[in-house]
Design a protein around this motif. Structure first.
Motif, short mmCIF file in Angstrom:
data_model
loop_
_atom_site.label_atom_id
_atom_site.label_comp_id
_atom_site.label_asym_id
_atom_site.label_seq_id
_atom_site.Cartn_x
_atom_site.Cartn_y
_atom_site.Cartn_z
N TYR A 11 0.83 -1.21 0.00
CA TYR A 11 0.00 0.00 0.00
C TYR A 11 0.87 1.26 0.00
O TYR A 11 0.53 2.25 -0.61
CB TYR A 11 -0.97 -0.01 1.19
CG TYR A 11 -2.21 -0.83 0.89
CD1 TYR A 11 -3.27 -0.27 0.20
CD2 TYR A 11 -2.32 -2.17 1.28
CE1 TYR A 11 -4.42 -1.01 -0.10
CE2 TYR A 11 -3.45 -2.92 0.98
CZ TYR A 11 -4.50 -2.33 0.29
OH TYR A 11 -5.62 -3.06 -0.02
N VAL A 18 1.73 -6.62 0.77
CA VAL A 18 0.51 -7.28 1.23
C VAL A 18 0.20 -8.47 0.32
O VAL A 18 -0.36 -9.47 0.74
CB VAL A 18 -0.64 -6.25 1.21
CG1 VAL A 18 -1.98 -6.90 1.38
CG2 VAL A 18 -0.42 -5.18 2.26
N PRO A 37 -7.73 -16.29 6.01
CA PRO A 37 -7.97 -15.59 7.28
C PRO A 37 -8.04 -14.07 7.11
O PRO A 37 -7.61 -13.53 6.08
CB PRO A 37 -6.77 -16.00 8.14
CG PRO A 37 -5.78 -16.59 7.21
CD PRO A 37 -6.50 -17.05 5.99
N ASN A 38 -8.55 -13.40 8.13
CA ASN A 38 -8.63 -11.93 8.12
C ASN A 38 -7.28 -11.32 7.79
O ASN A 38 -6.26 -11.73 8.32
CB ASN A 38 -9.04 -11.40 9.51
CG ASN A 38 -10.51 -11.64 9.77
OD1 ASN A 38 -11.32 -11.52 8.86
ND2 ASN A 38 -10.84 -11.99 10.99
N GLY A 39 -7.31 -10.35 6.91
CA GLY A 39 -6.09 -9.58 6.62
C GLY A 39 -5.09 -10.29 5.73
O GLY A 39 -3.96 -9.83 5.55
N CYS A 40 -5.48 -11.44 5.11
CA CYS A 40 -4.51 -12.18 4.30
C CYS A 40 -4.34 -11.56 2.91
O CYS A 40 -3.42 -11.92 2.18
CB CYS A 40 -4.91 -13.65 4.18
SG CYS A 40 -6.38 -13.89 3.17
N GLY A 41 -5.25 -10.65 2.52
CA GLY A 41 -5.07 -9.97 1.24
C GLY A 41 -6.13 -10.24 0.19
O GLY A 41 -5.97 -9.86 -0.98
N LYS A 42 -7.26 -10.84 0.59
CA LYS A 42 -8.31 -11.19 -0.38
C LYS A 42 -8.85 -9.94 -1.09
O LYS A 42 -8.93 -9.89 -2.32
CB LYS A 42 -9.47 -11.94 0.32
CG LYS A 42 -9.05 -13.20 1.04
CD LYS A 42 -10.22 -13.90 1.70
CE LYS A 42 -10.87 -13.11 2.82
NZ LYS A 42 -10.04 -12.87 4.00
N THR A 43 -9.24 -8.94 -0.28
CA THR A 43 -9.81 -7.72 -0.87
C THR A 43 -8.76 -7.01 -1.73
O THR A 43 -9.07 -6.53 -2.83
CB THR A 43 -10.33 -6.79 0.25
OG1 THR A 43 -11.35 -7.50 0.96
CG2 THR A 43 -10.91 -5.51 -0.31
N THR A 44 -7.54 -6.99 -1.26
CA THR A 44 -6.47 -6.34 -2.02
C THR A 44 -6.29 -7.03 -3.37
O THR A 44 -6.13 -6.37 -4.40
CB THR A 44 -5.15 -6.36 -1.21
OG1 THR A 44 -5.40 -5.82 0.08
CG2 THR A 44 -4.06 -5.56 -1.89
N GLU A 163 -17.53 -10.64 0.08
CA GLU A 163 -18.41 -10.99 1.21
C GLU A 163 -19.83 -10.43 1.04
O GLU A 163 -20.32 -9.70 1.90
CB GLU A 163 -17.78 -10.48 2.51
CG GLU A 163 -16.39 -11.06 2.74
CD GLU A 163 -15.85 -10.74 4.11
OE1 GLU A 163 -16.63 -10.82 5.06
OE2 GLU A 163 -14.67 -10.41 4.21
N HIS A 195 -15.99 -15.71 4.09
CA HIS A 195 -15.43 -16.33 5.30
C HIS A 195 -16.19 -17.62 5.62
O HIS A 195 -15.82 -18.33 6.55
CB HIS A 195 -15.54 -15.37 6.49
CG HIS A 195 -14.43 -14.40 6.53
ND1 HIS A 195 -14.61 -13.04 6.36
CD2 HIS A 195 -13.09 -14.56 6.68
CE1 HIS A 195 -13.45 -12.43 6.43
NE2 HIS A 195 -12.50 -13.33 6.62
N1 LIG Z 1 -5.96 1.00 2.45
C1 LIG Z 1 -5.02 0.32 3.10
N2 LIG Z 1 -3.86 0.91 3.48
C2 LIG Z 1 -2.90 0.21 4.13
N3 LIG Z 1 -2.99 -1.10 4.42
C3 LIG Z 1 -4.12 -1.73 4.09
C4 LIG Z 1 -5.19 -1.07 3.39
N4 LIG Z 1 -6.18 -1.97 3.19
C5 LIG Z 1 -5.76 -3.15 3.69
N5 LIG Z 1 -4.51 -3.00 4.23
C6 LIG Z 1 -3.74 -4.07 4.85
O1 LIG Z 1 -3.48 -5.04 3.87
C7 LIG Z 1 -3.55 -6.36 4.41
C8 LIG Z 1 -4.55 -7.16 3.60
O2 LIG Z 1 -5.82 -6.59 3.78
P1 LIG Z 1 -7.11 -7.06 2.99
O3 LIG Z 1 -8.20 -6.13 3.36
O4 LIG Z 1 -6.77 -7.20 1.57
O5 LIG Z 1 -7.34 -8.50 3.63
P2 LIG Z 1 -8.63 -9.43 3.59
O6 LIG Z 1 -8.13 -10.81 3.36
O7 LIG Z 1 -9.62 -8.89 2.64
O8 LIG Z 1 -9.16 -9.31 5.08
P3 LIG Z 1 -10.67 -9.51 5.65
O9 LIG Z 1 -10.93 -10.99 5.66
O10 LIG Z 1 -10.58 -8.96 7.03
O11 LIG Z 1 -11.61 -8.74 4.75
C9 LIG Z 1 -3.94 -6.19 5.88
O12 LIG Z 1 -2.77 -6.26 6.65
C10 LIG Z 1 -4.53 -4.81 5.94
O13 LIG Z 1 -4.31 -4.22 7.19
#
Ligand SMILES: Nc1ncnc2c1ncn2[C@@H]1O[C@H](COP(=O)(O)OP(=O)(O)OP(=O)(O)O)[C@@H](O)[C@H]1O
Ligand SMILES: [Mg+2]
Length: 291
Positions: A11, A18, A37-44, A163, A195
């Motif tokens: 980011y 990430v 798991p939470n925060g693993c990077g799916k949304t990214t 989700e 999830h």
């Molecule tokens: N806008 C942002 N700026 C900085 N870091 C970010 C940003 N969005 C997400 N992150 C970080 O990037 C990593 C991956 O986040 P992401 O949201 O992609 O995970 P996720 O798998 O979708 O999580 P969740 O299951 O909680 O939705 C996490 O460590 C999060 O804190």
């Protein structure tokens, strides 16, 4: 249809990435669940698929169009539709039909074509009867269907849902999931971030992420039957699969490749038959003589 090559993303410059050197191919018409798991990077990751994010290194191609090329942005976003958990944030119109017309209207299509697409999209999600309603009067489930109609009106090849059922009641959840299966059977590609392992079991292919990497890619049978492994990742296996796993742990010869109540009933019936025919097992009987 989508090819992800060595995708790395941070980011902020200098932050640890990430997404780490991720590779992925998605064909047309696939129904994919993306779990982790939470925060693993799916949304990214999914935000890279329609160029909401651009790789720090590597490349994402949609039908050979690179998301790095700003000239391809419109075409990429037309082909890859994206919906998020909170449908409220995606509402732009004063009525249901105006909301759905917003996307195709922006493509500069003739009004008659916009109307055709709006009618078709609202029919596909079964909201045609509510076409004149102000969107804020819809239920959470109906708003999610409205968001889907907005995507469908763009006639994408694939829709990516982050989700989509997370804040829905069980009945609305079921409606959305049934609709996704139906849309997929009509040829639409689906990537469903979830999830819920029960929801992941509905897909044809399951991708598993952990700490910015893709760590598994297979059928629901391959992935979701690995109960202990899922638990080590912090993911709750499907309830039915967990039940079968517990029977297995108790020494019974049953499969953990089971995700529906119907299949579990069949497997357990077969188990009972085997036990019945084995000489050293006696079923307890009730007073009326029934087993
Ligand atoms: N806008 C942002 N700026 C900085 N870091 C970010 C940003 N969005 C997400 N992150 C970080 O990037 C990593 C991956 O986040 P992401 O949201 O992609 O995970 P996720 O798998 O979708 O999580 P969740 O299951 O909680 O939705 C996490 O460590 C999060 O804190
Ligand atoms: Mg997320």
């Amino acid at each position: 249809m989508i090819r992800v090559h060595n995708l790395t993303y941070a980011y902020e410059k200098g932050d640890s990435p990430v997404l780490k050197d991720l590779n992925l191919h998605i064909a047309e018409g696939e129904y994919i669940a993306l779990i982790g798991p939470n925060g693993c990077g799916k949304t990214t990751l999914i935000r890279h698929l329609n160029a909401l994010l651009i790789p720090s290194a590597g490349e994402v191609l949609v039908d050979e169009l690179s998301t790095r090329n700003s000239k391809s942005l419109l075409e990429i976003r037309r082909r890859v539709g994206m919906a998020f958990q909170n449908a409220d944030n995606q509402i732009v119109g004063m009525s249901v039909e105006e909301d759905v017309a917003f996307g195709p209207g922006n493509l500069g299509l003739p009004p008659i074509e916009v109307r055709r697409r709006v009618d078709e999209a609202l029919t596909r999600v079964s909201l045609i009867g509510l076409r004149s309603r102000p969107p804020h009067t819809l239920s959470g489930g109906q708003k999610q269907l409205l968001a889907l109609a907005g995507l469908l009106a763009m006639e994408p090849k694939i829709i990516v849902l982050d989700e989509p059922t997370a804040s829905l009641d069980p009945e609305s959840k079921k409606k959305v999931l049934t609709l996704l299966r139906k849309l997929n059977s009509q040829g639409l590609g689906i990537i469903h971030v979830t999830h819920s392992m029960d929801e992941a079991a509905l897909a044809d292919r399951v991708l598993v992420m952990d700490q910015g990497e893709l760590i598994a890619d297979g059928s629901p049978g391959d992935i979701l039957s690995r109960v202990e492994w899922l638990k080590t990742l912090g993911l709750a296996p499907p309830q039915i699969t967990e039940l079968m796993w517990q029977l297995q742990q108790g020494g019974e010869d049953v499969s953990t490749c089971i995700f529906t109540v119907e299949d579990a009933a069949e497997e357990i019936t077969a188990l009972l038959e085997r036990l019945r025919s084995s000489s050293n097992f006696c079923f307890p009987r009730k007073a009326d003589g029934h087993v």
